[in-house]
Enzyme design. Structure first.
Site, PDB file in Angstrom:
ATOM      1  CG  PHE A 131      -2.000   1.039   1.133  1.00  0.00           C
ATOM      2  CD1 PHE A 131      -3.044   0.900   0.243  1.00  0.00           C
ATOM      3  CD2 PHE A 131      -1.946   2.177   1.913  1.00  0.00           C
ATOM      4  CE1 PHE A 131      -4.037   1.871   0.138  1.00  0.00           C
ATOM      5  CE2 PHE A 131      -2.932   3.152   1.816  1.00  0.00           C
ATOM      6  CZ  PHE A 131      -3.977   2.997   0.919  1.00  0.00           C
ATOM      7  CG  ASP A 203      -0.611  -2.276   6.959  1.00  0.00           C
ATOM      8  OD1 ASP A 203      -1.688  -2.539   7.527  1.00  0.00           O
ATOM      9  OD2 ASP A 203      -0.453  -1.278   6.243  1.00  0.00           O
ATOM     10  CE1 TYR A 228      -9.991   3.326   6.048  1.00  0.00           C
ATOM     11  CE2 TYR A 228      -8.973   4.401   7.938  1.00  0.00           C
ATOM     12  CZ  TYR A 228      -8.949   4.048   6.599  1.00  0.00           C
ATOM     13  OH  TYR A 228      -7.884   4.410   5.828  1.00  0.00           O
ATOM     14  CE  LYS A 229      -7.958  -0.383   4.781  1.00  0.00           C
ATOM     15  NZ  LYS A 229      -8.478   0.659   3.902  1.00  0.00           N
ATOM     16  NE  ARG A 391      -9.800  -2.478  -3.218  1.00  0.00           N
ATOM     17  CZ  ARG A 391      -9.359  -1.946  -2.072  1.00  0.00           C
ATOM     18  NH1 ARG A 391      -8.265  -2.422  -1.511  1.00  0.00           N
ATOM     19  NH2 ARG A 391      -9.983  -0.939  -1.506  1.00  0.00           N
TER      20      ARG A 391
END
Length: 432
Positions: A131, A203, A228-229, A391
């Protein structure tokens, strides 16, 4: 094997022991949400909890609520809840700041520890497909500290061992790749990093709450992750940081991150002019904590922990794999001939909780056409090394098998009718 039918999907939903967990969430009518890997759905209890914090704890308790409402220890309490999902023991995890800031702190501390060892290791290894914020943080720290950032390409199963030379001090990887959904073997990669003399930083942004994680069993050194995912903490929710207890126990008074703040002090309200680090992971706290956001995150984490009586992360993982298997099967059978290519690994042990597809033309517009129909996924742009990605995330807490069927039917129709060619779907939004 025949392609599953709509009736098959409905039968799977009827037999799903996790189906009641869907009732924890406010799902908009007419929406099939396949983007929980980017932003989780709103839990029903969040609004009431935030309202209580605002009107009662803040409005009535005022500053007293740091003590009477337990605000002061909220980062540790929420951290311990998250710890139950990532194989961490009590007191090993704190919820705080953003993933990027936490990564800066753990990389800074890891560089300090390697410098203290005195063996001259000054290379940080990661994937070029990691990322971007992780790479930016690493690049900035490497530039500041005189380290080198070494990025690997291709299959990490072969590229990573070749990159682990005697100059490598830190390996930093995302457990589940944000673009492809490919998942590393955490224990094997960590063992390889340690054998090469490097510290291992993970991560967990696309892992925590989505796939089983056991940081202690894997003997990882540091981890950070997103709130928040899959943890459903809300947009911009606080993230978390973890340090292995063997490292925490060995940290001395001089072992702390470059980013030090009063909440990471051993006695914040002693107000000493010099930094005296708190024990263990608590020294990774920094400034005053965002209590309203932390309270919302606590509700989100509890939606995942609600699966514990039903089999916990193992049960969520089984359903996740069943959902992604179904999606792959339906796409390949019902959307055949439309140029879609699967980039997510087929092997269950190598797949996170998302499925990613590529297409030579119109990937962004196809996603936009689906969103207009209420099928919400997202798009990630390609570059010289990677293609454009459609995605789709699969959160088993609130997604059903019939949802998957209808999502693929919409995708099939968008492709067959070429609805994606509508000029309205060609305009690039600020957030894709």
């Amino acid at each position: 094997m025949p392609c599953p039918t709509l009736d098959d999907c409905r039968a799977l939903d009827a037999a799903d022991p996790l189906r009641p967990l869907r009732d924890q969430f406010d799902l908009p009518p007419g929406v099939i949400y396949l983007d929980g890997n980017s932003l989780g759905v709103l839990p029903r209890e969040t609004a009431a909890r935030v309202q209580a914090v605002v009107t009662d704890e803040w409005g009535q308790g005022l500053i007293r609520s740091w003590n009477t409402a337990g605000w002061f220890t909220l980062p540790q309490r929420v951290g311990d809840l998250i710890g139950r999902l990532i194989g961490a023991g009590p007191g090993e995890t704190v919820a705080t700041d953003s993933t990027s800031i936490n990564l800066f702190k753990v990389l800074s501390l890891a560089m300090h520890l390697q410098h203290r060892r005195g063996d001259g290791r000054r290379v940080l290894v990661s994937e070029r497909s990691n990322f971007p914020t992780d790479l930016y943080v690493a690049e900035a720290l490497c530039r500041d500290r005189g380290w080198t950032l070494r990025l690997i390409d291709g299959d990490p199963q072969t590229a990573l061992p070749a990159a682990l030379g005697p100059d490598v001090g830190i390996v930093m990887l995302t457990h589940v790749n944000y673009r492809t959904g490919a998942m590393h073997d955490m224990a094997a990669v960590t063992a390889a990093a340690h054998a090469a003399g490097a510290l291992m930083v993970w991560d967990l942004a696309h892992s925590a709450g989505a796939v089983p994680v056991d940081l202690n069993a894997a003997q990882a050194d540091f981890a950070v992750g997103c709130g928040y995912k899959y943890l459903n903490g809300g947009p911009g929710a606080p993230a978390f940081a973890w340090v292995h207890p063997r490292l925490s126990a060995a940290l001395g008074a001089d072992d702390w991150s470059t980013l030090a703040g009063w909440w990471g002090h051993a006695a914040p309200f002693a107000f000493t002019p010099d930094f005296q680090p708190a024990p263990g992971v608590q020294r990774l706290l920094c400034g005053t904590q965002p209590i309203i956001s932390l309270s919302a995150l606590e509700v989100g984490v509890r939606t995942v922990l609600a699966a514990e009586p039903l089999g916990g992360m193992a049960a969520l993982r089984r359903k996740s794999l069943a959902l992604t298997d179904l999606f792959i099967t339906l796409v390949e059978s019902r959307c055949a001939g439309h140029g879609l290519t699967l980039v997510t690994p087929r092997e269950p042990q190598r797949r996170g909780s998302q499925v990613c597809l590529t297409r030579a033309e119109g990937a962004y517009a196809i996603v936009q056409a689906l969103i207009a129909r209420g099928v919400i996924g997202d798009f990630r742009a390609g570059d010289a090394w990677q293609p454009d990605i459609l995605r789709f995330g699969f959160t088993p807490l609130y997604l059903g098998f019939e949802d998957v069927w209808h999502a693929v039917e919409h995708l099939r129709d968008v492709l067959q009718t070429q609805a994606w060619r509508d000029p309205a779907f060609q305009r690039t939004q600020a957030v894709t």
